[in-house]
Design an enzyme around this catalytic site. Structure first.
Site, mmCIF file in Angstrom:
data_model
loop_
_atom_site.group_PDB
_atom_site.id
_atom_site.type_symbol
_atom_site.label_atom_id
_atom_site.label_comp_id
_atom_site.label_asym_id
_atom_site.label_seq_id
_atom_site.Cartn_x
_atom_site.Cartn_y
_atom_site.Cartn_z
ATOM 1 N N TYR A 165 39.816 42.045 41.902
ATOM 2 C CA TYR A 165 39.168 40.875 42.503
ATOM 3 C C TYR A 165 39.685 40.634 43.924
ATOM 4 O O TYR A 165 38.906 40.412 44.853
ATOM 5 C CB TYR A 165 39.426 39.657 41.620
ATOM 6 C CG TYR A 165 38.714 38.398 42.043
ATOM 7 C CD1 TYR A 165 37.354 38.225 41.786
ATOM 8 C CD2 TYR A 165 39.402 37.360 42.671
ATOM 9 C CE1 TYR A 165 36.700 37.062 42.163
ATOM 10 C CE2 TYR A 165 38.762 36.198 43.047
ATOM 11 C CZ TYR A 165 37.411 36.045 42.795
ATOM 12 O OH TYR A 165 36.769 34.895 43.165
ATOM 13 N N LYS A 169 37.507 40.802 47.374
ATOM 14 C CA LYS A 169 37.381 39.614 48.222
ATOM 15 C C LYS A 169 38.015 39.828 49.594
ATOM 16 O O LYS A 169 37.547 39.290 50.594
ATOM 17 C CB LYS A 169 37.988 38.403 47.521
ATOM 18 C CG LYS A 169 37.213 37.965 46.274
ATOM 19 C CD LYS A 169 35.781 37.575 46.594
ATOM 20 C CE LYS A 169 35.075 36.932 45.404
ATOM 21 N NZ LYS A 169 33.694 36.505 45.719
#
Length: 253
Positions: A165, A169
């Protein structure tokens, strides 16, 4: 594809057309309603929950705006391109793109299944590429447009057990800055928002100790992120290019 048509709302985004990825729930849903409330006509994609998508379109219609909802996997470029092409056919333009679609598959890197890495990268990062790639040439011809990428403080500072993640991001932030430099001369503004812990179904199991670590002593609201999106889309945000705005309740100070 579901089309709901209505007329009537005025606001700072009146006459604009927005595409929001992952628009049927959480932050995406709040963004759809905020943009509609401020006058934009809306297109959004969702992965599987048709009932939620239809309900959201009805709510956008109640605000006086048009709304189209597409059951499209954001990782599949050709389907994303079809959604964009049909948006141009219906509305004649796209002014705003919000790359919001995202998933989590948290876990320690040492035991992370390859599919958990791939799914998060493909949805959170490649999905943003797909939608941006599909709209960028028409926006360049239009010589105007706004692209907003929903990143995360995990992409700025990292977070244990979120290598997939955080990498996606963080990649989205690099994507934002590079694309901003690439297309600013065409009148296209690209920015990113990096939320902290926002109250959605993805953060519903936050421990009390984690909330206590936030100086604001609460999680954020999806509507607060949506308001920031609306600002960046408006003329008030027109000098913001390639910026990454954190909204975290003071978590990272």
């Amino acid at each position: 594809m579901d089309l709901f048509d209505a007329k009537g709302v005025t606001g700072m985004l009146t006459g604009k057309v927005a595409i929001v990825s992952g628009g049927s729930r959480g932050i995406g849903r709040a963004i759809v309603l905020e943009l509609a409330r401020n006058g934009a006509d809306i297109v959004f994609n969702y992965l599987s929950n048709r009932d939620k998508a239809e309900s959201l379109c009805v709510e956008a219609r109640s605000l006086g705006k048009k709304c189209m909802a597409y059951e499209v996997d954001i990782t599949e470029y050709e389907k994303v391109k079809t959604m964009v092409d049909e948006t141009y056919a219906e509305y004649g333009r796209v002014d705003i793109v919000v790359n919001n679609a995202g998933i989590t598959r948290d876990g320690a890197l040492a035991t992370m299944p390859l599919e958990n890495w791939s799914q998060v990268i493909n949805t959170n990062l490649t999905g943003a590429f797909n939608l941006s790639r599909a709209v960028i040439i028409p926006m360049m011809k239009q010589r105007a447009g706004t692209i907003i990428n929903i990143s995360s403080i995990s992409g700025v500072y990292g977070n244990a057990r979120q290598t997939n993640y955080s990498a996606a991001k963080a990649g989205l932030i690099g994507f934002t800055k590079s694309l901003a430099k690439e297309v600013a001369s065409y009148g296209i503004r690209v920015n990113a928002i990096a939320p902290g812990f926002i109250e959605t179904d993805m953060t519903g199991d936050l421990q009390e100790a984690m909330i206590k670590a936030i100086p604001a002593k609460r999680t954020g609201k999806a509507e607060e992120v949506a308001a920031l999106v609306s600002f960046l889309c408006s003329d008030s945000g027109k000098y913001m290019i390639g910026d990454v705005i954190e909204i975290s309740g003071g978590l990272v100070i």
